[in-house]
Structure formats: C-alpha cells, structure tokens
Design a protein around this motif. Structure first.
Motif, PDB file in Angstrom:
ATOM      1  N   LYS A  19      14.139  -2.801   8.139  1.00  0.00           N
ATOM      2  CA  LYS A  19      12.806  -2.321   7.785  1.00  0.00           C
ATOM      3  C   LYS A  19      11.793  -3.250   8.461  1.00  0.00           C
ATOM      4  O   LYS A  19      11.786  -4.458   8.231  1.00  0.00           O
ATOM      5  CB  LYS A  19      12.621  -2.351   6.269  1.00  0.00           C
ATOM      6  N   VAL A  21       8.196  -4.728   8.942  1.00  0.00           N
ATOM      7  CA  VAL A  21       7.013  -4.943   8.105  1.00  0.00           C
ATOM      8  C   VAL A  21       6.021  -5.843   8.841  1.00  0.00           C
ATOM      9  O   VAL A  21       6.367  -6.475   9.843  1.00  0.00           O
ATOM     10  CB  VAL A  21       7.397  -5.580   6.744  1.00  0.00           C
ATOM     11  N   ARG A  94      -3.226  -8.363   1.852  1.00  0.00           N
ATOM     12  CA  ARG A  94      -2.427  -7.480   0.996  1.00  0.00           C
ATOM     13  C   ARG A  94      -1.460  -6.599   1.787  1.00  0.00           C
ATOM     14  O   ARG A  94      -0.623  -5.935   1.200  1.00  0.00           O
ATOM     15  CB  ARG A  94      -3.318  -6.649   0.072  1.00  0.00           C
ATOM     16  N   TRP A  95      -1.560  -6.595   3.104  1.00  0.00           N
ATOM     17  CA  TRP A  95      -0.602  -5.854   3.935  1.00  0.00           C
ATOM     18  C   TRP A  95       0.635  -6.688   4.283  1.00  0.00           C
ATOM     19  O   TRP A  95       1.597  -6.167   4.829  1.00  0.00           O
ATOM     20  CB  TRP A  95      -1.266  -5.398   5.219  1.00  0.00           C
ATOM     21  N   LEU A  98       4.489  -5.522   4.222  1.00  0.00           N
ATOM     22  CA  LEU A  98       4.564  -4.073   4.015  1.00  0.00           C
ATOM     23  C   LEU A  98       4.871  -3.344   5.320  1.00  0.00           C
ATOM     24  O   LEU A  98       4.456  -3.768   6.401  1.00  0.00           O
ATOM     25  CB  LEU A  98       3.234  -3.547   3.462  1.00  0.00           C
ATOM     26  N   SER A  99       5.555  -2.217   5.194  1.00  0.00           N
ATOM     27  CA  SER A  99       5.803  -1.343   6.345  1.00  0.00           C
ATOM     28  C   SER A  99       4.549  -0.514   6.613  1.00  0.00           C
ATOM     29  O   SER A  99       3.638  -0.447   5.772  1.00  0.00           O
ATOM     30  CB  SER A  99       6.977  -0.410   6.053  1.00  0.00           C
ATOM     31  N   GLU A 102       4.024   1.966   3.856  1.00  0.00           N
ATOM     32  CA  GLU A 102       3.485   1.344   2.644  1.00  0.00           C
ATOM     33  C   GLU A 102       2.000   1.013   2.803  1.00  0.00           C
ATOM     34  O   GLU A 102       1.225   1.144   1.851  1.00  0.00           O
ATOM     35  CB  GLU A 102       4.287   0.088   2.299  1.00  0.00           C
ATOM     36  N   ILE A 103       1.603   0.620   4.002  1.00  0.00           N
ATOM     37  CA  ILE A 103       0.189   0.333   4.260  1.00  0.00           C
ATOM     38  C   ILE A 103      -0.638   1.606   4.163  1.00  0.00           C
ATOM     39  O   ILE A 103      -1.722   1.617   3.560  1.00  0.00           O
ATOM     40  CB  ILE A 103       0.012  -0.342   5.636  1.00  0.00           C
ATOM     41  N   LEU A 106      -1.157   2.466   0.621  1.00  0.00           N
ATOM     42  CA  LEU A 106      -2.071   1.533  -0.030  1.00  0.00           C
ATOM     43  C   LEU A 106      -3.514   1.688   0.446  1.00  0.00           C
ATOM     44  O   LEU A 106      -4.445   1.692  -0.361  1.00  0.00           O
ATOM     45  CB  LEU A 106      -1.609   0.089   0.224  1.00  0.00           C
TER      46      LEU A 106
END
Length: 120
Positions: A19, A21, A94-95, A98-99, A102-103, A106
C-alpha cells in the motif's frame, strides 16, 4: 581543485504490491532490499569513476541514513556520515501515512489534485 556535489534521494521504501502512502517526516520507513541496492549502486558508480566522497551528509530518518551507509560502503569512502536534521522530509500533516484514496475520502479529490499538480 574542483569540487563535485552529488545529491541523491533515498531508494525505494515500498515493495511491489505494498500500500503506497504519503511518506514524510513522521513515517520513518526502512528501505526495501531494492532501495538498499539502489544505494549500493550509487556507491559503485562513484567508485568506478574514482569519485570517493570526502563528505556524506544524510537526513536523520532511517531510509536516508541506510541509503547513505550503502553509498559509503560501496564507494569505499572513509569519511563519517554527518546527520543533518534539516534534511528531514516534508510533513504531510493529516495526510501523513494515508493512501491517495484515503486522502480523497478525508479532503476531497480537488485537494489531492491541487497538491499533485500545483503543490497547493
């Protein structure tokens, strides 16, 4: 005497199928085996060109330190590796970790696109 400055970014931190990120200042990932080999490759090129480093400066995260160690080993350099904390990577806030999917969930697709296309 001529000085040569070589800038190299660390090698791979993700294996095929991992994954992917956002990796920045707070993700202290190790290099993959291929990433370590990339560092060795830089060292071999330096050795082949008879450009043994007089100085090696690395960021503090393990991916950059290990890369610098592999360059040093293969190049035959005898200098110490100097860790420079200002060379830490960007903080994605906050990123971080994250993938892209996911970003988008969000912050929205427009925000990700703005970052990827314009650095906003």
């Amino acid at each position: 005497m001529r000085s040569v400055v070589i800038l190299a970014r660390h090698g791979n931190t993700f294996e095929k199928g991992d994954k992917v990120v956002m990796v920045g200042a707070h993700e202290d990932l190790p290099l993959t085996a291929h990433g370590e080999e990339q560092g060795r490759g830089v060292g071999r090129v330096l050795r082949a060109r008879a450009q043994q480093p007089d100085h090696i400066v690395s960021g503090p995260l393990q991916r950059t330190r290990i890369f610098a160690e592999r360059v040093k080993e293969e190049s035959g350099a005898s200098c110490a590796i100097v860790l420079e904390p200002r060379l830490v990577e960007f903080d994605y806030g906050r990123w971080s970790g994250l993938s892209n999917d996911e970003i988008v969930a969000l912050s929205g697709e427009a925000a990700l696109h703005a970052w990827q296309e314009r650095g906003e």
